[in-house]
Design an enzyme around this catalytic site. Structure first.
Site: not given
Ligand code: NAD
Length: 312
Positions: A12, A81, A87, A117, A122, A147, A149-150, A167, A174
């Site tokens: 992300v 997880q 959770r 993110a 939330d 969401d 945007a989707r 709109h 989320h």
């Molecule tokens: P990922 O596992 O690819 O990346 C997570 C990163 O966090 C890793 O590089 C890891 O080394 C780093 N990390 C872990 N602990 C850390 C710490 N203490 N300090 C600094 N860095 C640390 O995961 P991802 O696919 O990139 O997802 C990241 C988050 O985004 C997840 O919680 C995922 O659920 C969330 N997400 C949110 C949305 C949204 O709509 N808000 C959408 C998709 C994913």
């Protein structure tokens, strides 16, 4: 000089960084991760794309002290997880991760805006607010921006209209309790309810409810197909950063803290808000129907219950 620090250079975080570079959203981008080598490699890789881009962004892997003069700290760090983990257990582990991030960011003298993110977004945004002690306008989450945007994309397909002329918003958590306030959905300035009344053969409410369900299940579907979702959220983060850095006063369904709006206090939840250089300028409180209010109340209840279970 617009400066963003990204904490968490996973899928992300790096989708955001790649989109930020292509859209030239800031002048300086600092990458931080607990895995320093990964952040270093990602910075190197992005820098090699600079020659092909219109941007002259300064990109490097850095330290928390680099947050001192940043405009925004984007947090995409988190742990996944584990099998059999509840959770709430995951939430407590991610709270631990956030403690290790928020303290050094604040100690650097950072006085900008936190944009979160990490999921459940939330709750993690509210955790950030609590841990930082920052004012509520300076701590926001991506909420239901993706969401929404989707939803606009799917409604655009259904009505055969450019999503930009749709709109409509997804509100609430989320997650599973999110909902579409259909009473507030418009094509151009015409309510979709009226469009259905005028074209009963062509358009039907159950079809829209299917779209709502599809939006709610999008993440599950993508995760089943490819393991994770990242491009869409990366671009959503860029849009929020741009609204802040360009002082746009744009309305986005970010996760922000309610302060009496909709009869709730303190809950962080996805709701339309005006975003500018101060973060959340104000909320746009929609005139929800009784049924829609019930759905929002349910979302807030879910989020309050989870937050109450966290050991801060
Ligand atoms: P990922 O596992 O690819 O990346 C997570 C990163 O966090 C890793 O590089 C890891 O080394 C780093 N990390 C872990 N602990 C850390 C710490 N203490 N300090 C600094 N860095 C640390 O995961 P991802 O696919 O990139 O997802 C990241 C988050 O985004 C997840 O919680 C995922 O659920 C969330 N997400 C949110 C949305 C949204 O709509 N808000 C959408 C998709 C994913």
């Amino acid at each position: 000089m617009k400066k963003i620090v990204l904490v968490g250079t996973g899928m992300v975080g790096m989708s955001f960084a790649y989109a930020a570079l292509n859209q030239n959203v800031c002048d300086e981008l600092v990458l931080i991760d607990i895995n320093k080598e990964r952040a270093f490699g990602e910075a190197m890789d992005l820098n090699h794309g600079l020659a092909f881009s219109k941007s002259s962004m300064k990109i490097y892997s850095g330290e928390y002290t680099d947050c001192s003069d940043a405009d925004i700290v984007v947090i995409c760090a988190g742990v996944a997880q584990k099998e059999g983990e509840t959770r709430l257990e995951l939430l407590n582990r991610n709270t631990g991760v956030f403690k290790s991030i928020i303290s050094p960011v604040c100690e650097s003298g950072f006085d900008g805006i936190f944009l979160v993110a990490t999921n459940p977004v939330d709750i993690m945004t509210r955790v950030t607010k609590e841990l930082s002690g920052f004012p509520k306008n300076k701590v926001l989450g991506t909420g239901t921006t993706l969401d929404s945007a989707r939803l606009r994309y799917l409604m655009g397909e259904y009505f055969d209209i450019n999503p930009r002329s749709v709109h409509a918003y997804v509100m609430g958590e989320h997650g599973d309790s999110e909902f579409v306030p259909w009473s507030q959905a418009l094509l151009s300035t015409k309510p979709v309810h009226n469009i259905i009344l005028d074209n009963p053969e062509q358009y039907k409410m159950p079809d829209l409810e299917k779209i709502e369900e599809e939006v709610r299940n999008s993440a599950y579907k993508i995760i089943k197909a490819k393991g994770a979702t990242y491009y869409g959220i990366g671009m959503a983060i860029v849009q929020i950063c741009r609204a802040i850095l360009q002082n746009e006063n744009s309305v986005l369904t970010v996760s922000c803290q309610l302060d009496g709006e909709y009869g709730h206090k303190d809950t962080y939840v996805g709701t339309p808000a005006i975003i500018n250089q101060n973060g959340v300028k104000s909320l746009i409180e929609l005139s929800l129907t009784g049924r829609e209010m019930n759905k929002l109340n349910k979302s807030c209840q879910v989020l309050d219950d989870y937050f109450a279970g966290i050991e801060l």
